[in-house]
Design a protein around this motif. Structure first.
Motif, short mmCIF file in Angstrom:
data_model
loop_
_atom_site.label_atom_id
_atom_site.label_comp_id
_atom_site.label_asym_id
_atom_site.label_seq_id
_atom_site.Cartn_x
_atom_site.Cartn_y
_atom_site.Cartn_z
N LEU A 80 -8.88 -14.14 2.62
CA LEU A 80 -7.66 -14.93 2.60
C LEU A 80 -6.50 -14.19 3.24
O LEU A 80 -6.38 -12.96 3.09
N PRO A 81 -5.61 -14.89 3.94
CA PRO A 81 -4.37 -14.25 4.37
C PRO A 81 -3.53 -13.91 3.15
O PRO A 81 -3.49 -14.67 2.18
N LEU A 82 -2.88 -12.76 3.19
CA LEU A 82 -2.08 -12.37 2.03
C LEU A 82 -0.89 -11.53 2.43
O LEU A 82 -0.90 -10.85 3.46
N HIS A 83 0.17 -11.63 1.62
CA HIS A 83 1.37 -10.81 1.71
C HIS A 83 2.21 -11.06 2.96
O HIS A 83 3.17 -10.32 3.21
N GLY A 84 1.87 -12.05 3.77
CA GLY A 84 2.66 -12.31 4.96
C GLY A 84 2.25 -11.44 6.13
O GLY A 84 1.12 -10.94 6.20
N TYR A 85 3.20 -11.22 7.06
CA TYR A 85 2.88 -10.47 8.28
C TYR A 85 3.77 -9.25 8.50
O TYR A 85 3.43 -8.37 9.28
N GLY A 86 4.89 -9.19 7.79
CA GLY A 86 5.77 -8.04 7.97
C GLY A 86 5.12 -6.73 7.61
O GLY A 86 5.41 -5.69 8.21
N TRP A 87 4.21 -6.75 6.64
CA TRP A 87 3.59 -5.51 6.17
C TRP A 87 2.54 -4.96 7.13
O TRP A 87 2.12 -3.80 7.00
N VAL A 88 2.06 -5.77 8.06
CA VAL A 88 1.03 -5.30 9.00
C VAL A 88 1.56 -5.19 10.43
O VAL A 88 0.79 -5.04 11.37
N GLY A 89 2.88 -5.24 10.59
CA GLY A 89 3.47 -5.11 11.92
C GLY A 89 4.49 -3.98 11.96
O GLY A 89 4.93 -3.48 10.93
N PRO A 90 4.87 -3.54 13.16
CA PRO A 90 5.87 -2.47 13.29
C PRO A 90 7.29 -2.98 13.12
O PRO A 90 7.63 -4.08 13.54
N TRP A 91 8.12 -2.16 12.50
CA TRP A 91 9.54 -2.43 12.35
C TRP A 91 10.33 -1.43 13.19
O TRP A 91 9.84 -0.32 13.46
N THR A 92 11.51 -1.80 13.60
CA THR A 92 12.37 -0.90 14.36
C THR A 92 13.57 -0.50 13.51
O THR A 92 13.98 -1.23 12.60
N VAL A 93 14.14 0.65 13.82
CA VAL A 93 15.26 1.19 13.05
C VAL A 93 16.57 0.69 13.64
O VAL A 93 16.79 0.76 14.85
N GLY A 94 17.44 0.17 12.77
CA GLY A 94 18.77 -0.25 13.18
C GLY A 94 19.79 0.78 12.76
O GLY A 94 19.73 1.94 13.16
N GLN A 96 21.55 3.63 10.70
CA GLN A 96 21.00 4.74 9.92
C GLN A 96 22.10 5.72 9.56
O GLN A 96 22.85 6.19 10.42
N ARG A 97 22.22 6.00 8.25
CA ARG A 97 23.11 7.04 7.74
C ARG A 97 22.34 7.85 6.73
O ARG A 97 21.17 7.58 6.46
N SER A 98 22.98 8.83 6.12
CA SER A 98 22.28 9.66 5.14
C SER A 98 21.93 8.87 3.89
O SER A 98 20.98 9.20 3.18
N ASP A 99 22.69 7.79 3.61
CA ASP A 99 22.47 7.01 2.39
C ASP A 99 22.06 5.58 2.66
O ASP A 99 21.97 4.77 1.73
N LEU A 100 21.81 5.21 3.93
CA LEU A 100 21.49 3.82 4.26
C LEU A 100 20.67 3.76 5.53
O LEU A 100 20.91 4.51 6.48
N VAL A 101 19.72 2.83 5.55
CA VAL A 101 18.99 2.54 6.79
C VAL A 101 18.64 1.05 6.80
O VAL A 101 18.38 0.46 5.76
N THR A 102 18.65 0.48 7.99
CA THR A 102 18.26 -0.91 8.18
C THR A 102 17.07 -0.97 9.12
O THR A 102 17.07 -0.31 10.18
N LEU A 103 16.05 -1.73 8.76
CA LEU A 103 14.86 -1.93 9.58
C LEU A 103 14.78 -3.40 9.99
O LEU A 103 15.17 -4.29 9.23
N HIS A 104 14.23 -3.64 11.20
CA HIS A 104 14.15 -4.99 11.74
C HIS A 104 12.72 -5.30 12.19
O HIS A 104 12.03 -4.43 12.73
N TYR A 105 12.33 -6.56 11.97
CA TYR A 105 11.00 -7.03 12.36
C TYR A 105 11.12 -8.30 13.18
O TYR A 105 11.87 -9.22 12.82
N ASP A 106 10.38 -8.36 14.28
CA ASP A 106 10.33 -9.54 15.15
C ASP A 106 9.02 -10.27 14.89
O ASP A 106 7.94 -9.77 15.22
N GLY A 107 9.11 -11.47 14.29
CA GLY A 107 7.91 -12.20 13.94
C GLY A 107 7.38 -13.12 15.03
O GLY A 107 6.43 -13.87 14.77
N SER A 108 7.93 -13.05 16.22
CA SER A 108 7.52 -13.98 17.26
C SER A 108 6.10 -13.75 17.74
O SER A 108 5.48 -14.65 18.32
#
Length: 284
Positions: A80-94, A96-108
């Protein structure tokens, strides 16, 4: 891998491996199981989007259309498909600080029939780690959408999980909900016993208050504070395993085949939040 080190916390992330956490410590102690940055099946936490957990037969109907999805379990024959697709694809870093980071995923480029994008934000503040997960519908029509967090906590025969819920669904051999039980009030379904006394892969709803995992032998605990939109909690506690999963999500397993598709309009964004707060206990 990239790391945030701020105050008492160290957070290790593997953006290219499903945007996963591969380590989270507080004062040098593991709050999540130590993960492998090269293996998504052995990480500390991954995001679930644009759907949560399993979809029966890999198919559902939405807006009058039949939707079929392929299996997506890495290096496994799970049907069965499970957990979506974000967990099996690469994310990019947006950002970034010592106390914060943002990651981005392109689902296209994945198997989801709708174009979408996702974002994760991790922020360390005194006493807590704050996590945000968001999905944006970039398609020209509404799409079904579910979001959730899938953390793995260290577990032994003394580990305690505590969460107050009114409803519980046990699951069948494929992890799909079957028998439904309702309590008159929100209760601790383990009644303060160690989590391994009741191995489960069950879904809970009607939550009241936070969720907690306590390690009496380490004089340590962590409090999970999901926002109100994360109304379902899947608890995965395999017999004899050295980990425990407590997964807050917006939808239950197989929700799209149970009448809950949570449509997201074109251009709209859905965002959820989870905070982890470690604390000391009285001791063993």
């Amino acid at each position: 891998m990239l790391s945030l080190v701020s105050g008492d916390f160290r957070l290790d992330l593997a953006p290219r491996t499903g945007g996963a956490i591969v380590g989270l410590t507080w004062r040098g102690e593991d709050l999540l199981r130590r993960g492998d940055a090269g293996d998504i099946l052995d990480v500390s936490q991954f995001p679930m989007l644009p759907f949560c957990n399993r979809i029966a037969n890999g198919a559902f109907r939405f807006a009058g259309e039949a939707i079929a999805l392929p299996t997506n379990m890495p290096a496994d024959s799970f049907p069965l498909p499970l957990h979506g697709y974000g967990w099996v694809g690469p994310w990019t870093v947006g950002e970034q600080r010592s106390d914060l980071v943002t990651l981005h995923y392109d689902g296209s480029g994945d198997a989801w029939p709708w174009d979408y994008a996702a974002r994760q934000t991790f922020r360390i503040t005194p006493g807590r780690v704050m996590m945000t997960l968001a999905v944006t519908n970039r398609a020209g029509t509404a799409m079904p959408a579910g979001l959730g967090f899938h953390p793995y906590f260290p577990c032994n025969d003394r580990t305690i999980y505590h969460g107050l819920h009114r409803e519980r669904w046990t699951t069948d051999a494929q992890g799909l909900p079957d028998r439904h039980t309702v309590s008159d009030e929100a209760i601790d379904w383990w009644r303060a016993l160690p989590v391994q006394t009741q191995p489960v892969d069950d879904i809970f709803a009607g939550r009241e208050g936070p969720l907690t995992v306590v390690w009496p032998d380490r004089s340590l605990g962590v409090r999970l504070c999901p926002d109100d939109t994360l109304g379902f909690t899947t608890v995965f506690a395999p017999a004899g395993a050295d980990f425990l999963c407590v997964e807050p999500a917006t939808l239950m397993t197989n929700a799209f085949n149970r009448g809950a598709t949570a449509p997201l309009a074109p251009g709209a964004t859905r965002e959820v939040h989870l905070t982890l707060e470690p604390f000391r206990t009285a001791g063993a």
